[in-house]
Design an enzyme around this catalytic site. Structure first.
Site, mmCIF file in Angstrom:
data_model
loop_
_atom_site.group_PDB
_atom_site.id
_atom_site.type_symbol
_atom_site.label_atom_id
_atom_site.label_comp_id
_atom_site.label_asym_id
_atom_site.label_seq_id
_atom_site.Cartn_x
_atom_site.Cartn_y
_atom_site.Cartn_z
ATOM 1 N N ASP A 123 0.855 -1.194 0.000
ATOM 2 C CA ASP A 123 0.000 0.000 0.000
ATOM 3 C C ASP A 123 0.884 1.234 0.000
ATOM 4 O O ASP A 123 2.024 1.197 0.473
ATOM 5 C CB ASP A 123 -0.915 0.012 1.223
ATOM 6 C CG ASP A 123 -2.043 -1.005 1.138
ATOM 7 O OD1 ASP A 123 -2.422 -1.374 0.010
ATOM 8 O OD2 ASP A 123 -2.546 -1.422 2.188
ATOM 9 N N ASP A 141 -6.781 -1.363 -4.901
ATOM 10 C CA ASP A 141 -7.928 -1.157 -4.005
ATOM 11 C C ASP A 141 -8.935 -0.191 -4.634
ATOM 12 O O ASP A 141 -10.152 -0.398 -4.538
ATOM 13 C CB ASP A 141 -7.472 -0.608 -2.654
ATOM 14 C CG ASP A 141 -6.578 -1.566 -1.897
ATOM 15 O OD1 ASP A 141 -6.642 -2.785 -2.159
ATOM 16 O OD2 ASP A 141 -5.816 -1.097 -1.028
#
Length: 152
Positions: A110, A127
Site C-alpha cells: 500500500d 484497491d
C-alpha cells in the site's frame, strides 16, 4: 467473444499498471509527502483496514479460493459475466494483483495515505480499482431496477 478479449485487455492493463507502481515503491523508494496526501510504502498483512491480519500466511490461499469459486460461478452463469464483464475484469485485476503481492512481498503493498481533515487507511491503486468495480456493479443493478419499474 469480443467481450472476453476486452476483459483480458482490461485485466492485463490494470494488473500491469498496479504491479509497476508497487515495484517502484518497493525497489526505488518512491514517495511524496504532501499536506493532503502522502505516498509512502506500507505493508498490509490483512485485508481492508488490516482486518484478519492474524491469518497472514493463510489469507492469500483463502483469497485465491474465493476468486476460483468466483470463476466457477461465472462459468456456470455466463449471463452474469456478460452483463458485468467490465467490472469483473477490474475486480479480478485488482484482486489478483493484491494476492500476487502476498506471494511476492508477504503482504499487500500500500502507498496512498490521505491525511487531510481525518486520518484514513493506506491503500493502493488495486484497491481503488476494486472499489470502482463494485460501484459499477451497484450502478448497473440500480439502473436495471429502474428500467424494470418504468417498463411495468
Amino acid at each position: 467473444m469480443k467481450k472476453i478479449f476486452l476483459v483480458f485487455f482490461i485485466f492485463a492493463t490494470v494488473f500491469i499498471i498496479d504491479q509497476f507502481i508497487k515495484y517502484g515503491f518497493v525497489y526505488f523508494d518512491w514517495g511524496y509527502e504532501g499536506k493532503v496526501l502522502s505516498l509512502q510504502l506500507a505493508y498490509n498483512y490483512g485485508v481492508a483496514f488490516s482486518m484478519f491480519s492474524f491469518l497472514k500466511e493463510y489469507l492469500k490461499f483463502i483469497q485465491l479460493i474465493m476468486l476460483f469459486v468466483g470463476v466457477i460461478y461465472l462459468y456456470f452463469n455466463k449471463s452474469v459475466f456478460y452483463k458485468y464483464f467490465v467490472a469483473i475484469g477490474l475486480l479480478y485485476a485488482g484482486g489478483l494483483s493484491n494476492i500476487l503481492d502476498r506471494f511476492t512481498y508477504g503482504a499487500v503493498v500500500d502507498y496512498i495515505y490521505w491525511h487531510y481533515g481525518f486520518e484514513f487507511a493506506i491503500f493502493n491503486f488495486a484497491d481503488m480499482i476494486i472499489n470502482l468495480a463494485v460501484a459499477i456493479i451497484i450502478y448497473q443493478q440500480l439502473f436495471k431496477k429502474k428500467d424494470k419499474k418504468t417498463s411495468v
